[in-house]
Design a protein around this motif. Structure first.
Motif, PDB file in Angstrom:
ATOM      1  N   ARG A 798      12.574 -22.031  -8.227  1.00  0.00           N
ATOM      2  CA  ARG A 798      11.350 -22.745  -8.812  1.00  0.00           C
ATOM      3  C   ARG A 798      10.859 -23.769  -7.528  1.00  0.00           C
ATOM      4  O   ARG A 798       9.774 -23.931  -7.498  1.00  0.00           O
ATOM      5  CB  ARG A 798      11.720 -23.776 -10.079  1.00  0.00           C
ATOM      6  CG  ARG A 798      10.370 -24.379 -10.770  1.00  0.00           C
ATOM      7  CD  ARG A 798      10.734 -25.214 -11.912  1.00  0.00           C
ATOM      8  NE  ARG A 798      11.438 -26.288 -11.405  1.00  0.00           N
ATOM      9  CZ  ARG A 798      10.930 -27.548 -10.756  1.00  0.00           C
ATOM     10  NH1 ARG A 798       9.485 -27.548 -10.533  1.00  0.00           N
ATOM     11  NH2 ARG A 798      11.349 -28.420 -10.199  1.00  0.00           N
ATOM     12  N   ARG A 799      11.885 -24.354  -6.936  1.00  0.00           N
ATOM     13  CA  ARG A 799      11.575 -25.156  -5.950  1.00  0.00           C
ATOM     14  C   ARG A 799      10.933 -24.529  -4.777  1.00  0.00           C
ATOM     15  O   ARG A 799      10.353 -25.139  -3.771  1.00  0.00           O
ATOM     16  CB  ARG A 799      12.675 -26.284  -5.747  1.00  0.00           C
ATOM     17  CG  ARG A 799      13.248 -27.128  -6.403  1.00  0.00           C
ATOM     18  CD  ARG A 799      14.434 -27.895  -6.307  1.00  0.00           C
ATOM     19  NE  ARG A 799      14.938 -28.714  -7.343  1.00  0.00           N
ATOM     20  CZ  ARG A 799      14.869 -28.856  -8.568  1.00  0.00           C
ATOM     21  NH1 ARG A 799      14.900 -27.802  -9.114  1.00  0.00           N
ATOM     22  NH2 ARG A 799      14.956 -30.155  -9.313  1.00  0.00           N
ATOM     23  N   ARG A 800      11.000 -23.080  -4.600  1.00  0.00           N
ATOM     24  CA  ARG A 800      10.547 -22.222  -3.588  1.00  0.00           C
ATOM     25  C   ARG A 800       9.188 -21.817  -4.023  1.00  0.00           C
ATOM     26  O   ARG A 800       8.812 -20.737  -3.531  1.00  0.00           O
ATOM     27  CB  ARG A 800      11.443 -21.222  -3.172  1.00  0.00           C
ATOM     28  CG  ARG A 800      12.483 -22.180  -2.035  1.00  0.00           C
ATOM     29  CD  ARG A 800      13.897 -21.792  -2.051  1.00  0.00           C
ATOM     30  NE  ARG A 800      14.687 -22.436  -1.088  1.00  0.00           N
ATOM     31  CZ  ARG A 800      15.279 -23.510  -1.704  1.00  0.00           C
ATOM     32  NH1 ARG A 800      15.030 -23.948  -2.886  1.00  0.00           N
ATOM     33  NH2 ARG A 800      15.949 -24.435  -0.740  1.00  0.00           N
ATOM     34  N   ARG A 801       8.450 -22.246  -5.316  1.00  0.00           N
ATOM     35  CA  ARG A 801       7.354 -22.023  -6.030  1.00  0.00           C
ATOM     36  C   ARG A 801       7.307 -20.415  -6.213  1.00  0.00           C
ATOM     37  O   ARG A 801       6.197 -19.767  -6.362  1.00  0.00           O
ATOM     38  CB  ARG A 801       6.299 -22.174  -4.855  1.00  0.00           C
ATOM     39  CG  ARG A 801       5.960 -23.562  -4.329  1.00  0.00           C
ATOM     40  CD  ARG A 801       4.916 -23.584  -3.352  1.00  0.00           C
ATOM     41  NE  ARG A 801       4.612 -25.141  -3.042  1.00  0.00           N
ATOM     42  CZ  ARG A 801       4.129 -26.100  -3.651  1.00  0.00           C
ATOM     43  NH1 ARG A 801       3.796 -25.704  -4.933  1.00  0.00           N
ATOM     44  NH2 ARG A 801       4.149 -27.434  -3.170  1.00  0.00           N
ATOM     45  N   ARG A 802       8.643 -20.149  -6.872  1.00  0.00           N
ATOM     46  CA  ARG A 802       8.830 -18.727  -7.348  1.00  0.00           C
ATOM     47  C   ARG A 802       9.073 -18.724  -8.810  1.00  0.00           C
ATOM     48  O   ARG A 802      10.065 -18.618  -9.175  1.00  0.00           O
ATOM     49  CB  ARG A 802       9.954 -17.919  -6.501  1.00  0.00           C
ATOM     50  CG  ARG A 802       9.664 -17.716  -5.056  1.00  0.00           C
ATOM     51  CD  ARG A 802      10.827 -17.353  -4.111  1.00  0.00           C
ATOM     52  NE  ARG A 802      11.572 -16.205  -4.659  1.00  0.00           N
ATOM     53  CZ  ARG A 802      12.461 -15.584  -4.024  1.00  0.00           C
ATOM     54  NH1 ARG A 802      13.097 -16.277  -3.063  1.00  0.00           N
ATOM     55  NH2 ARG A 802      13.133 -14.546  -4.354  1.00  0.00           N
ATOM     56  N   SER A 803       7.976 -19.359  -9.394  1.00  0.00           N
ATOM     57  CA  SER A 803       8.256 -19.697 -10.818  1.00  0.00           C
ATOM     58  C   SER A 803       8.525 -18.623 -11.690  1.00  0.00           C
ATOM     59  O   SER A 803       9.098 -18.741 -12.591  1.00  0.00           O
ATOM     60  CB  SER A 803       7.062 -20.633 -11.283  1.00  0.00           C
ATOM     61  OG  SER A 803       6.859 -21.843 -10.635  1.00  0.00           O
ATOM     62  N   ALA A 836       8.362 -24.745 -14.625  1.00  0.00           N
ATOM     63  CA  ALA A 836       8.026 -23.453 -14.213  1.00  0.00           C
ATOM     64  C   ALA A 836       7.185 -22.705 -15.151  1.00  0.00           C
ATOM     65  O   ALA A 836       6.761 -21.664 -15.017  1.00  0.00           O
ATOM     66  CB  ALA A 836       9.299 -22.632 -14.443  1.00  0.00           C
TER      67      ALA A 836
END
Length: 909
Positions: A798-803, A836
């Protein structure tokens, strides 16, 4: 005693006892009345019995007698006499244990707890027909076996219509002091109350005598009564300055001197006799005096109110009368009286030899040998305290120095079983006054460390114990092994250093035991859980304890497997070892076996089982006076509470555990308490605080450092470090543990390190395959680690915008944490899911949230299909108590049958 006048000033105590007797009939209670001699304890118990009978109670009673305090279960005989027919309803093991304890059968040594369960069920069954009151007067003189049974029962009658009331003299040790007892103190009467008593008992006293008596009696009802008879009789000015108890004894002996010679002789025999039987007292008196002795000769003592006759038994009006007679008897007269008693006891060899010993004032080996035989007979009945006394007497009468030492050491060994360190020390000090063989000296050293895991007693440490074991190996390997085991245990409870650990390993290997020997595996695991971890786990999987093993081997194997990191194997051994220990009533060893299961279940994440096992082990450790084990399980309960999000409870329990562990540096207690504090802070989002607590476990200079237990914390430590910016601080620890992992197969360490490698990866390209590897490993037996790994990977994504990708992992973590009952981490997964882009349902409360730990244990056993009686046998409760618990549990869980209960419990696994 027992007249209304002697209850003046006792309204508050009577009101309390009346309330207890009139409470709902499903509530039991236990009270211990304490006070000085003559303060009115017996009168209060007598009035309580009258109240109870008026309310429809069945009253059972017993009383301690100093002369009978070494006869195992003498007091219990009196309690159970009216319930004799009920023993037929007991389960076979309990009936056999009770019959053996009471001398009705010959069998193996019955554990006092097994006898206690039999008595508990007898009382519960009797109470189903009418509520039961159990009265125990002069508790300070009850034999140890009876006192142990009554204490056991007192802790377990909360849901039974049974009330227990005991009375004990101030200043005496009593085993009837569990936390569950209400303590009632009887204080001296006020001047007004004392005046009221005197107006009834001595209305003709002159004012000066009245004032003097009030001052000298100090509000003691017995003193007011007895001293009023003798006031002014003595011209000795020193008498009034004697302690009150001695003044009372002087008053009784003054009255004794007014009696005919034959009556005095009869009372002297009665004072020394350990039976109230009048026919026996008459026979012994005839032997003692050579004169006729019967009711006519006893009558002057009855008229003087020194004694009373109840059926065919003689009772002293007050215990001080008996002790006064004993203390004023010249030595030669006392010896002759004991000899007379011995002469009429041909049908009771154990009592006969006790009187023969008391009649002997110089060493006599034939008597010493007979006492030793009596000690072993007492031990077979569970009368360990009686065995200690008999062996100590036998040592005194021994003509041979070696036999004297052996008897003292055997007595000390028995005293260890009783949990009496002061007695052990006294007996060992006596043994050291004579010449000892090497083996005997080694036994002294070993026995001195039998309490508090040797932390207080073995000041010389593990190295000297190891040297001692090696000295003894050729002469007595069994003793050598036990000494070495003591040294190995110090490696768990303290930190003796690598040199000590190495020497212990060399010593056990020189003994050339079979590689599958449980002693060898346990010593290796305690001394070197990392270096010998692979050896221990590999061999332990192939061990099958000998047929008929009493559970000790399984207990050793369970803790050995735990320390080596084989938590699943530890649980299997704990389960196998628990059954025989429960059947035998060996609750001291059971506390440790269940404790190993509790710690193992907690690490893998079976929180339902861990809650129940921790509660049981903690309760048993307290009941069997295992202070350090109680501290460890209290810390384990704190860690459980932290995982459940019960922060206040976790911190309170951790503090209680540290108060036990800190004074002696008990490392596993302090390590587990630090884990609890760290997890509580981690779950609450206080990451800097969590890091501080968890970091302690990896600092060899910190008392919370424990070489085996620290291997279960690296994942939590790195989690805290990443969230408070302390990664650089943990890198050396991780590097060290990577090296440790090349030596030990401990699964939880390897699972944590797989996750830690991903968390510490330098860039994303390295991290992702490491997360995949961590999840790709077989974590089926490690649900807590699997949930932590899913949560960490989901957060990372999630912190790598891969929600979208993160949701599957966060959802899995949420569901797993919910199922495990790790509430703060489940809530953390929910928060991450919301971030997310996915809303999440609230966690539904389950049985772990609605039930106490004790109730949860009962539910789990009921769900396995055990009957109420079987559950009671497992948990050492009456079957009626189990039924009462289930009656309350079903509505809490919204179920109406055991079938539905199984469905509820299945969701906890």
């Amino acid at each position: 005693m027992g007249d209304d006048v002697e209850l003046i000033g006792r309204d508050d105590q009577l009101d309390l006892l009346r309330r207890l007797l009139t409470e709902p009939r499903s509530h039991g209670s236990a009270v211990l009345v304490r006070g000085a001699p003559g303060i009115g304890k017996t009168a209060l118990l007598t009035e309580t019995a009258a109240l109870a009978e008026g309310l429809g109670y069945r009253v059972l009673s017993t009383s301690g007698v100093e002369a009978e305090s070494d006869i195992p279960y003498a007091g219990l005989q009196l309690v159970l006499r009216p319930l004799g027919v009920g023993t037929a309803e007991l389960a076979a093991p309990h009936r056999q244990a009770l019959d053996t304890a009471l001398g009705h059968a010959e069998a193996g040594v019955p554990d006092v707890f097994l006898v206690g369960l039999a008595v508990l069920n007898l009382l519960a069954d009797a109470a189903a027909l009418a509520p039961v009151l159990v009265l125990a007067d002069d508790v300070q003189w009850l034999d140890d076996a009876t006192a142990g049974v009554l204490a056991f029962v007192a802790r377990r009658i909360g849901t039974e219509p049974v009330v227990m009331v005991g009375a004990a003299r101030d200043g005496y040790r009593s085993r009837l002091n569990p936390d569950e007892l209400t303590s009632v103190a009887l204080n001296p009467l006020t001047d007004g109350q004392a005046t009221e008593l005197l107006a009834d008992r001595a209305p003709d006293l002159r004012p000066t005598a009245h004032r003097r008596l009030l001052a000298e009696a100090a509000g003691n009802p017995l003193a007011l009564t007895e001293l009023s008879r003798t006031l002014g009789a003595s011209a000795d000015p020193h008498v009034s300055r004697l302690p009150l108890t001695e003044r009372l004894e002087r008053a009784f002996t003054d009255r004794l001197e007014t009696l005919p010679d034959i009556t005095r002789g009869l009372l002297r025999i009665a004072a020394l006799d350990d039976s109230p039987s009048l026919p026996e007292i008459y026979r012994a008196t005839r032997e003692f005096t050579g004169a006729t002795a019967g009711a006519a000769e006893l009558d002057p003592a009855v008229r003087a109110r020194l004694v009373q006759v109840v059926g065919t038994e003689l009772r002293f009006g007050h215990p001080l009368m008996r002790s006064a007679i004993q203390q004023t008897m010249p030595t030669g007269v006392r010896h002759a009286a004991h000899a007379a008693l011995a002469a009429v006891l041909d049908g009771d060899p154990d009592r006969q030899i006790r009187h023969q010993a008391a009649a002997t004032d110089s060493p006599k080996e034939t008597v010493a040998a007979a006492l030793e035989d009596a000690a072993h007979r007492a031990a077979r009945r569970g009368g360990i305290a009686a065995a200690v006394t008999a062996l100590e007497q036998a040592a005194t009468l021994s003509e041979d120095a070696d036999r004297r030492a052996e008897r003292l050491l055997r007595a000390a060994d028995f005293a260890v079983e009783l949990g009496r360190p002061e007695t052990v020390t006294r007996l060992l000090d006596q043994a050291l006054t004579g010449p000892l063989s090497r083996r005997q000296h080694a036994t002294v050293v070993w026995l001195r460390g039998s309490f508090d895991e040797g932390l207080r007693s073995h000041s010389s440490g593990a190295i000297s114990l190891t040297a001692l074991a090696e000295e003894m190996a050729a002469e007595d390997q069994a003793l050598a092994l036990r000494i070495l085991w003591s040294a190995a245990q110090l490696c768990f409870w303290s930190e003796p250093g690598p040199e000590s650990r190495r020497k212990i390993l060399l010593a056990v290997e020189r003994m050339e035991l079979d590689e599958l020997d449980p002693w060898r595996l346990a010593i290796c695991a305690y001394a070197a859980p990392i270096d010998r971890g692979a050896f221990v786990l590999d061999r332990a999987r192939h061990v099958t304890p000998e047929e008929g093993d009493d559970g000790r081997a399984y207990r050793m194997l369970s803790t050995a497997s735990l320390l080596a990191g084989g938590f699943g194997l530890a649980r299997a051994f704990s389960a196998a070892g628990g059954a025989p220990l429960r059947a035998q009533g060996r609750l001291g060893l059971l506390a440790r076996t269940v404790g190993a299961d509790a710690w193992s279940a907690l690490v893998v994440g079976d929180l339902g089982a861990a809650i129940a096992a921790t509660e049981e082990s903690r309760r048993l450790a307290r009941e069997t006076s295992q202070t350090m084990m109680y501290g460890l399980m209290t810390a384990t309960a704190a860690k459980l509470a932290a995982l459940r999000g019960e922060v206040d409870s976790a911190l309170r329990l951790a503090e209680e555990a540290e108060e036990i562990g800190l004074p002696v540096g008990a490392r596993p207690v302090l390590a587990t308490a630090s884990m609890a504090r760290g997890l509580a802070a981690l779950g609450a989002g206080r990451f800097e605080e969590a890091f501080g607590h968890l970091r302690r476990l990896h600092d060899p200079a910190d008392p919370a450092f424990q070489v085996a237990l620290r291997l279960t914390t690296v994942g939590d430590l790195v989690d805290a470090a990443t969230r408070c910016g302390r990664l650089e601080s943990v890198l050396p620890i991780v590097t060290e543990l990577e090296e440790v992992a090349t030596v030990t197969p401990a699964p939880v360490l390897h699972a944590d390190l797989r996750l830690v490698r991903a968390l510490l990866a330098a860039d994303d390209a390295d991290a992702e395959p490491l997360f995949a590897a961590a999840l790709g490993a077989d974590l089926s037996a490690w649900p807590l680690t699997r949930a932590r790994t899913h949560l960490a990977y989901g957060e990372w994504l999630r912190r790598r915008r891969r929600s979208v990708e993160s949701r599957d992992h966060l959802r899995a973590a949420r569901d797993m944490y919910d199922a495990l009952g790790a509430i703060p981490w489940g809530e953390k997964a929910r928060r991450e899911l919301r971030a997310a882009g996915e809303t999440s349902r609230r966690r539904a409360p389950d049985a772990r949230d609605r039930l106490t730990a004790h109730e949860l244990q009962i539910v789990q056993l009921a769900a396995e299909g055990l009957t109420n009686r079987e559950i009671g046998q497992r948990l050492y409760l009456s079957h009626r108590t189990v039924s009462s618990h289930l009656h309350r549990i079903f509505p809490k869980l919204g179920v109406v049958s055991r079938a539905e209960l199984r469905t509820v419990v299945s969701t906890l696994r």
